[in-house]
Design an enzyme around this catalytic site. Structure first.
Site, short mmCIF file in Angstrom:
data_model
loop_
_atom_site.label_atom_id
_atom_site.label_comp_id
_atom_site.label_asym_id
_atom_site.label_seq_id
_atom_site.Cartn_x
_atom_site.Cartn_y
_atom_site.Cartn_z
N GLY A 178 -53.88 16.95 7.12
CA GLY A 178 -54.44 18.36 7.34
C GLY A 178 -54.97 18.80 8.84
N ASN A 233 -40.50 29.10 12.04
CA ASN A 233 -40.71 27.77 11.15
C ASN A 233 -38.98 27.35 11.02
OD1 ASN A 233 -43.40 27.33 10.50
ND2 ASN A 233 -43.17 29.30 9.68
N ARG A 290 -38.18 22.65 8.13
CA ARG A 290 -37.20 23.92 7.83
C ARG A 290 -36.37 24.22 8.96
NH1 ARG A 290 -41.15 28.67 5.98
NH2 ARG A 290 -42.72 27.12 6.76
C1 UD1 Z 1 -52.43 27.03 8.96
C2 UD1 Z 1 -53.98 27.50 8.49
C3 UD1 Z 1 -54.10 28.99 8.02
C4 UD1 Z 1 -53.30 29.93 8.99
C5 UD1 Z 1 -52.04 29.30 9.42
C6 UD1 Z 1 -51.47 30.31 10.67
C7 UD1 Z 1 -55.12 25.59 7.87
C8 UD1 Z 1 -55.52 24.78 6.54
N1 UD1 Z 1 -54.51 26.92 7.58
O1 UD1 Z 1 -51.95 27.09 7.92
O2 UD1 Z 1 -55.32 29.54 7.90
O3 UD1 Z 1 -53.31 31.34 8.61
O4 UD1 Z 1 -52.12 28.19 9.99
O5 UD1 Z 1 -50.15 29.88 11.07
O6 UD1 Z 1 -55.58 25.13 8.86
N2 UD1 Z 1 -50.82 20.08 11.65
C9 UD1 Z 1 -51.28 18.88 11.87
N3 UD1 Z 1 -51.74 17.77 11.35
C10 UD1 Z 1 -51.78 17.99 10.04
C11 UD1 Z 1 -51.40 19.28 9.29
C12 UD1 Z 1 -50.81 20.38 10.29
O7 UD1 Z 1 -51.04 18.84 13.28
O8 UD1 Z 1 -52.02 17.07 9.21
C13 UD1 Z 1 -50.32 21.04 12.59
C14 UD1 Z 1 -48.96 21.57 12.14
O9 UD1 Z 1 -48.00 20.77 13.04
C15 UD1 Z 1 -48.99 23.00 12.39
C16 UD1 Z 1 -50.36 23.51 12.40
O10 UD1 Z 1 -51.04 22.21 12.40
O11 UD1 Z 1 -48.83 23.03 13.92
C17 UD1 Z 1 -50.75 24.31 11.14
O12 UD1 Z 1 -50.31 23.49 9.92
P1 UD1 Z 1 -49.56 24.16 8.81
O13 UD1 Z 1 -49.34 22.99 7.89
O14 UD1 Z 1 -48.51 24.68 9.16
O15 UD1 Z 1 -50.58 25.12 8.39
P2 UD1 Z 1 -50.36 26.45 7.62
O16 UD1 Z 1 -49.93 26.21 5.97
O17 UD1 Z 1 -49.53 27.29 8.32
CA CA Z 2 -47.57 27.04 9.79
#
Ligand code: UD1
Ligand code: CA
Length: 465
Positions: free
Chosen positions: A84, A234, A19
């Site tokens: 994830g 974001n 985004r």
């Molecule tokens: C996540 C949390 C949610 C919380 C929110 C706060 C989970 C499943 N959910 O949701 O409970 O309220 O953050 O902002 O954890 N990332 C990785 N590898 C991956 C996926 C994500 O490094 O495979 C990193 C992303 O770069 C990011 C963070 O983890 O910095 C959170 O990931 P994102 O997909 O944004 O989770 P949310 O849906 O925001």
């Molecule tokens: Ca996030």
């Protein structure tokens, strides 16, 4: 320290941040003069971790070197498939060989996060002997966040992600900030038990809460009042809002520490700037990078100083300066441009419409108006008159101009470098000085004046005829 007290911090930064619509990876975007992830890594120092692990994936060739620059001994864990947050932490633990102590998980895009909150969170987690602790907050608009589901006794039962939540769960205003603390041994055992049987098809780190509860282990949430500290940016609209909020916090802190800020709304101070007591900032000032300002200096209005050092009691008015040093009691501007390598001595002066670069201007020396000094050295108490120019570049090489102590140059002198004007020497107005002027001498190089008598009368006659 016992192994149980060991603390590992895991910072998640593998996600794309699409985004932002940017060539630059999300966590590398800056607020307050530092990357977002730079702020997080700074905050994390407060908990004195034994190791810091960053999970990188997307644009890792950009993110990795940046992180290594900030934290040279950081462990970089590469997540090949973004499956994830659970998968990300698993990679982090494997890459760092973490099996014991406490694991604190944070994300790389929460620049307002402060060390103090993390310190209290980790202390609370340890004292409560919980296997999972959640840094939670109550927000006006919980959309997008994982909700904290509690039972009738108020104990935390689970974190339910937005997309998996029931309509009723979506009403819960208490959210997970994404910052979690774990008992490492529990975490190592729980991660392989995660499934991706959910709305996003991802391994959710947050499902470890449910696993802990199923095993009859203790889980808790630590509510943060200042929820903005855990907000992420974001897109660029949020980035700007975050930048403004960070600035508001920084400026407020400096005012409490004894800085006068006439207009906080138009004053921008980067996170790494250092100010001494009784500095005054007038409207429209930007202090950027590693700028340091000593006591009683007055900056502004309308000035931008990046990576500069300003001495005690100095005055800088409507100036743009980068990598410049302004001495104690010195005066700069209005309308000065100080480029890298400018050093102005104690009580020196760089005045109006003056540009300097790699110029060492001695104590008490003055360059008051309309001049360009590049690759120059001006001795103490010398006076460079209006409109002096150093011709420092012949198209091939840059050469130096040296003007001695207490020398006085005439207006519109051009210096064809390399050239030296001795101590207490003079140059004549309008001179082009390409040869050295000895100490105490007058260097003058303009053609002698010739007056043509009766010129006006003859001109009139020509018109009349
Ligand atoms: C996540 C949390 C949610 C919380 C929110 C706060 C989970 C499943 N959910 O949701 O409970 O309220 O953050 O902002 O954890 N990332 C990785 N590898 C991956 C996926 C994500 O490094 O495979 C990193 C992303 O770069 C990011 C963070 O983890 O910095 C959170 O990931 P994102 O997909 O944004 O989770 P949310 O849906 O925001
Ligand atoms: Ca996030």
């Amino acid at each position: 320290m016992s192994e149980a007290d060991e603390l590992t911090v895991v910072v998640l930064a593998a996600g794309g941040g699409t985004r932002m619509k940017s060539k630059t990876m999300k966590v590398l975007h800056q607020v307050g003069g530092r990357s977002m992830i730079g702020h997080v890594l700074m905050a994390v120092r407060a908990v004195e971790p034994q190791r810091v692990v960053a999970v990188i994936g997307h644009q890792r060739e950009q993110v990795g070197p940046h992180l290594q620059e900030l934290v040279p001994d950081i462990v970089l864990a590469v997540q090949e498939v973004l499956d994830g947050t659970g998968g990300a932490v698993r990679v982090a633990l494997e890459s760092s060989g973490t099996t014991r102590g406490t694991v604190l998980v944070a994300t790389g895009d929460t620049p307002l996060l402060e060390g103090d909150v993390l310190r209290r969170f980790v202390a609370d987690h340890r004292a409560a002997e919980q296997v999972v602790s959640i840094l939670s907050g109550v927000v006006a608009d919980p959309f997008g966040y994982g909700r904290i589901v509690r039972n009738d006794e108020g104990d935390v039962e689970a974190i339910v992600e937005e997309k998996d939540a029931t309509a009723q769960q979506r009403e819960i205003p208490e959210i997970s900030s994404g910052i979690l603390a774990f008992d490492a041994e529990f975490l190592v055992g729980a991660l392989p038990r995660l499934t991706n049987d959910n709305a996003k098809g991802e391994y959710y780190l947050t499902d470890t809460v449910r696993i802990a509860r199923e095993d009859g282990l203790t889980v808790g949430a630590f509510r943060i009042d200042d929820v903005r500290q855990t907000e992420g940016a974001n897109d660029r609209v949020q980035l700007a809002a975050m930048g403004r909020e960070m600035n508001r916090r920084i400026v407020t802190r400096w005012m409490r520490d004894g800085i006068t800020v006439m207009d906080p709304a138009t004053t921008w101070i980067d996170a790494d700037v250092k100010l001494a007591e009784d500095v005054t900032l007038l409207p429209g000032v930007q202090l950027l990078g590693a700028t340091v300002v000593a006591e009683d200096a007055v900056i502004g209005p309308d000035s931008t100083l990046k990576d500069c050092e300003v001495g005690a009691g100095a005055r800088v008015v409507r100036t743009h300066a980068e990598l410049a040093v302004v001495g104690d009691g010195a005066s700069v501007g209005p309308f000065a441009y100080l480029r890298p390598g400018t050093v102005l001595g104690t009580k020196g002066k760089i005045g109006t419409f003056v540009e300097t670069k790699n110029a060492d201007i001695g104590a008490g020396a003055k360059v008051p108006h309309l001049s360009y000094l590049g690759d120059a050295e001006v001795g103490e108490d010398a006076n460079v008159a209006a409109g002096n120019i150093t011709a420092n570049y012949d198209g091939f090489t840059k050469s130096r101009t040296k003007i001695g102590k207490r020398a006085k140059t005439g207006v519109n002198t051009s210096f064809i470098a390399p050239v030296t004007v001795g101590d207490e020497a003079y140059t004549g107005a309008g001179s082009v000085i390409g040869e050295d002027v000895p100490e105490g001498a007058l260097g003058i190089s303009r053609p002698e004046q010739k007056n043509v008598e009766g010129y006006a009368e003859r001109a009139k006659q020509r018109k009349g005829s």
